[in-house]
Write a protein that holds these residues in place. Structure first.
Motif, PDB file in Angstrom:
ATOM      1  N   ALA A   5      -2.379  39.833   0.523  1.00  0.00           N
ATOM      2  CA  ALA A   5      -1.576  41.048   0.316  1.00  0.00           C
ATOM      3  C   ALA A   5      -1.703  41.424  -1.157  1.00  0.00           C
ATOM      4  O   ALA A   5      -2.577  40.896  -1.860  1.00  0.00           O
ATOM      5  N   TRP A   6      -0.844  42.326  -1.594  1.00  0.00           N
ATOM      6  CA  TRP A   6      -0.908  42.796  -2.971  1.00  0.00           C
ATOM      7  C   TRP A   6      -0.334  41.798  -3.973  1.00  0.00           C
ATOM      8  O   TRP A   6      -0.940  41.466  -4.971  1.00  0.00           O
ATOM      9  N   ARG A   7       0.923  41.359  -3.676  1.00  0.00           N
ATOM     10  CA  ARG A   7       1.711  40.727  -4.742  1.00  0.00           C
ATOM     11  C   ARG A   7       1.549  39.209  -4.754  1.00  0.00           C
ATOM     12  O   ARG A   7       2.025  38.505  -3.860  1.00  0.00           O
ATOM     13  N   LEU A  10       4.744  36.736  -4.658  1.00  0.00           N
ATOM     14  CA  LEU A  10       5.363  36.619  -3.333  1.00  0.00           C
ATOM     15  C   LEU A  10       4.497  35.791  -2.391  1.00  0.00           C
ATOM     16  O   LEU A  10       4.982  34.995  -1.598  1.00  0.00           O
ATOM     17  N   MET A  31      -5.122  41.026  -3.128  1.00  0.00           N
ATOM     18  CA  MET A  31      -6.136  42.092  -3.180  1.00  0.00           C
ATOM     19  C   MET A  31      -5.666  43.328  -2.433  1.00  0.00           C
ATOM     20  O   MET A  31      -4.826  43.242  -1.535  1.00  0.00           O
ATOM     21  N   GLY A  32      -6.210  44.457  -2.822  1.00  0.00           N
ATOM     22  CA  GLY A  32      -5.873  45.725  -2.175  1.00  0.00           C
ATOM     23  C   GLY A  32      -6.812  45.969  -1.000  1.00  0.00           C
ATOM     24  O   GLY A  32      -8.015  46.073  -1.179  1.00  0.00           O
ATOM     25  N   ASN A  57      -2.494  42.730   9.629  1.00  0.00           N
ATOM     26  CA  ASN A  57      -1.115  43.221   9.701  1.00  0.00           C
ATOM     27  C   ASN A  57      -0.797  44.287   8.660  1.00  0.00           C
ATOM     28  O   ASN A  57       0.048  45.143   8.901  1.00  0.00           O
ATOM     29  N   GLY A  59      -0.048  47.308   6.608  1.00  0.00           N
ATOM     30  CA  GLY A  59       0.020  48.720   6.971  1.00  0.00           C
ATOM     31  C   GLY A  59       1.167  49.353   6.219  1.00  0.00           C
ATOM     32  O   GLY A  59       2.118  48.670   5.835  1.00  0.00           O
ATOM     33  N   GLY A 108      -0.259  47.495  15.258  1.00  0.00           N
ATOM     34  CA  GLY A 108      -0.124  48.949  15.296  1.00  0.00           C
ATOM     35  C   GLY A 108       1.342  49.347  15.251  1.00  0.00           C
ATOM     36  O   GLY A 108       2.139  48.692  14.568  1.00  0.00           O
ATOM     37  N   LYS A 126      -1.914  54.857  12.641  1.00  0.00           N
ATOM     38  CA  LYS A 126      -1.531  53.672  13.428  1.00  0.00           C
ATOM     39  C   LYS A 126      -2.072  53.764  14.855  1.00  0.00           C
ATOM     40  O   LYS A 126      -2.378  52.745  15.475  1.00  0.00           O
ATOM     41  N   ALA A 153       7.550  47.558  17.016  1.00  0.00           N
ATOM     42  CA  ALA A 153       8.679  48.493  17.117  1.00  0.00           C
ATOM     43  C   ALA A 153       9.480  48.432  15.822  1.00  0.00           C
ATOM     44  O   ALA A 153       9.200  47.609  14.951  1.00  0.00           O
ATOM     45  N   THR A 157      12.341  45.536   7.850  1.00  0.00           N
ATOM     46  CA  THR A 157      11.506  44.896   6.823  1.00  0.00           C
ATOM     47  C   THR A 157      11.566  45.746   5.550  1.00  0.00           C
ATOM     48  O   THR A 157      12.083  46.867   5.575  1.00  0.00           O
ATOM     49  N   ALA A 160       9.931  49.068   6.261  1.00  0.00           N
ATOM     50  CA  ALA A 160      10.744  49.989   7.066  1.00  0.00           C
ATOM     51  C   ALA A 160      11.894  50.554   6.233  1.00  0.00           C
ATOM     52  O   ALA A 160      12.272  51.712   6.387  1.00  0.00           O
TER      53      ALA A 160
HETATM   54  N1  LIG Z   1       8.805  47.511  10.241  1.00  0.00           N
HETATM   55  C1  LIG Z   1       8.659  48.415  11.206  1.00  0.00           C
HETATM   56  O1  LIG Z   1       9.629  49.010  11.676  1.00  0.00           O
HETATM   57  C2  LIG Z   1       7.284  48.733  11.748  1.00  0.00           C
HETATM   58  C3  LIG Z   1       7.176  49.634  12.798  1.00  0.00           C
HETATM   59  C4  LIG Z   1       5.943  49.922  13.311  1.00  0.00           C
HETATM   60  C5  LIG Z   1       4.811  49.303  12.789  1.00  0.00           C
HETATM   61  N2  LIG Z   1       4.916  48.424  11.767  1.00  0.00           N
HETATM   62  C6  LIG Z   1       3.694  47.796  11.247  1.00  0.00           C
HETATM   63  O2  LIG Z   1       3.887  46.413  11.069  1.00  0.00           O
HETATM   64  C7  LIG Z   1       3.044  45.949   9.994  1.00  0.00           C
HETATM   65  C8  LIG Z   1       3.890  45.206   8.979  1.00  0.00           C
HETATM   66  O3  LIG Z   1       4.819  46.115   8.448  1.00  0.00           O
HETATM   67  P1  LIG Z   1       6.142  45.697   7.678  1.00  0.00           P
HETATM   68  O4  LIG Z   1       7.265  46.538   8.182  1.00  0.00           O
HETATM   69  O5  LIG Z   1       6.285  44.213   7.656  1.00  0.00           O
HETATM   70  O6  LIG Z   1       5.771  46.249   6.235  1.00  0.00           O
HETATM   71  P2  LIG Z   1       5.999  45.651   4.776  1.00  0.00           P
HETATM   72  O7  LIG Z   1       7.296  44.929   4.708  1.00  0.00           O
HETATM   73  O8  LIG Z   1       5.794  46.813   3.838  1.00  0.00           O
HETATM   74  O9  LIG Z   1       4.800  44.630   4.644  1.00  0.00           O
HETATM   75  C9  LIG Z   1       3.500  45.121   4.573  1.00  0.00           C
HETATM   76  C10 LIG Z   1       2.603  44.041   4.034  1.00  0.00           C
HETATM   77  O10 LIG Z   1       1.301  44.636   3.840  1.00  0.00           O
HETATM   78  C11 LIG Z   1       0.899  44.428   2.492  1.00  0.00           C
HETATM   79  N3  LIG Z   1       0.158  45.602   2.023  1.00  0.00           N
HETATM   80  C12 LIG Z   1       0.549  46.894   2.067  1.00  0.00           C
HETATM   81  N4  LIG Z   1      -0.408  47.668   1.554  1.00  0.00           N
HETATM   82  C13 LIG Z   1      -1.418  46.850   1.178  1.00  0.00           C
HETATM   83  C14 LIG Z   1      -2.687  47.052   0.591  1.00  0.00           C
HETATM   84  N5  LIG Z   1      -3.140  48.279   0.295  1.00  0.00           N
HETATM   85  N6  LIG Z   1      -3.461  45.982   0.337  1.00  0.00           N
HETATM   86  C15 LIG Z   1      -3.021  44.728   0.643  1.00  0.00           C
HETATM   87  N7  LIG Z   1      -1.855  44.468   1.217  1.00  0.00           N
HETATM   88  C16 LIG Z   1      -1.052  45.513   1.479  1.00  0.00           C
HETATM   89  C17 LIG Z   1       2.176  44.249   1.702  1.00  0.00           C
HETATM   90  O11 LIG Z   1       1.863  43.503   0.547  1.00  0.00           O
HETATM   91  P3  LIG Z   1       2.907  43.315  -0.670  1.00  0.00           P
HETATM   92  O12 LIG Z   1       4.145  42.678  -0.095  1.00  0.00           O
HETATM   93  O13 LIG Z   1       2.193  42.430  -1.596  1.00  0.00           O
HETATM   94  O14 LIG Z   1       3.175  44.704  -1.168  1.00  0.00           O
HETATM   95  C18 LIG Z   1       3.068  43.501   2.689  1.00  0.00           C
HETATM   96  O15 LIG Z   1       2.779  42.124   2.651  1.00  0.00           O
HETATM   97  C19 LIG Z   1       2.377  47.205   9.402  1.00  0.00           C
HETATM   98  O16 LIG Z   1       1.075  47.342   9.935  1.00  0.00           O
HETATM   99  C20 LIG Z   1       3.288  48.329   9.872  1.00  0.00           C
HETATM  100  O17 LIG Z   1       2.610  49.571   9.966  1.00  0.00           O
HETATM  101  C21 LIG Z   1       6.140  48.122  11.223  1.00  0.00           C
END
Ligand SMILES: NC(=O)c1ccc[n+]([C@@H]2O[C@H](COP(=O)([O-])OP(=O)(O)OC[C@H]3O[C@@H](n4cnc5c(N)ncnc54)[C@H](OP(=O)(O)O)[C@@H]3O)[C@@H](O)[C@H]2O)c1
Length: 165
Positions: A5-7, A10, A31-32, A57, A59, A108, A126, A153, A157, A160
């Motif tokens: 992931a990015w950070r 963490l 990495m990005g 994962n 997104g 997705g 997505k 869904a 997080t 979200a």
């Molecule tokens: N939460 C929801 O309600 C929901 C609903 C539908 C779909 N989803 C999908 O579920 C997946 C996980 O989402 P989440 O809610 O857990 O999101 P999140 O809390 O924002 O976590 C996303 C993760 O992806 C990493 N990331 C984001 N952009 C990146 C990049 N350009 N390069 C490398 N790493 C990157 C982030 O890294 P850092 O922490 O280092 O920034 C983080 O670890 C995603 O695909 C999202 O679209 C989530």
């Protein structure tokens, strides 16, 4: 276990916790994944590992009125939610097929195919995940590789909370 992931801080914290809890070794890669050519770095950093399960994962969502959103941000969102999955699936798909055993999970989002006002680009991006995910479930099965497209869904997080504070 490889965490990407990015950070970095963490990732290191999570890696330590998972290693302790699950008694596994880990490696972190900050990495990005929306950068063009990232897959070469990921391939290089994992070339010595026999990876059996890949979870694609990462997104992001950037909701807002389409015309008011910055085009570069829209493009970056699209790249991460589509091209990153494509590159990860192709690179690790080859390796999993060679070992004739393993799994690939693509994350997705529910409702993405329906068109979501003020998330037009997010939903479209997505939606991409589901079609190749379903197709490759059948295509990779004879190779011993199980593909799952997971339609996530609404889940509480950090991502979200950014979308819906
Ligand atoms: N939460 C929801 O309600 C929901 C609903 C539908 C779909 N989803 C999908 O579920 C997946 C996980 O989402 P989440 O809610 O857990 O999101 P999140 O809390 O924002 O976590 C996303 C993760 O992806 C990493 N990331 C984001 N952009 C990146 C990049 N350009 N390069 C490398 N790493 C990157 C982030 O890294 P850092 O922490 O280092 O920034 C983080 O670890 C995603 O695909 C999202 O679209 C989530």
């Amino acid at each position: 276990m490889v965490l990407v992931a990015w950070r970095d801080a963490l990732l290191a914290e999570l890696g330590r916790a998972l290693s302790q809890e699950c008694d596994v070794q880990h490696r972190t890669l900050a990495m990005g994944l929306s950068q063009e050519g990232f897959i070469a770095g990921l391939a290089d950093a994992t070339h010595d590992l026999d990876i059996g399960l890949v979870v694609s994962n990462a997104g992001i969502g950037n909701p807002g009125e389409f015309l008011k959103l910055d085009r570069r941000l829209l493009q970056e969102t699209l790249r991460l939610n589509t091209m990153a999955h494509l590159d990860v699936t192709h690179h690790f798909g080859v390796k999993l097929a060679e070992r004739r055993r393993g799994g690939l999970i693509l994350v997705g989002a529910t409702g993405a195919e329906n068109g979501i006002p003020c998330m037009a680009n997010d939903g479209g991006a997505k939606a991409y995940v589901h079609s190749p995910g379903e197709a490759l479930h059948y295509e990779f099965k004879p190779l011993g590789v199980c593909v799952t497209a997971r339609a996530a869904a609404l889940t509480n997080t950090a991502g979200a909370r950014k979308v819906r504070p």
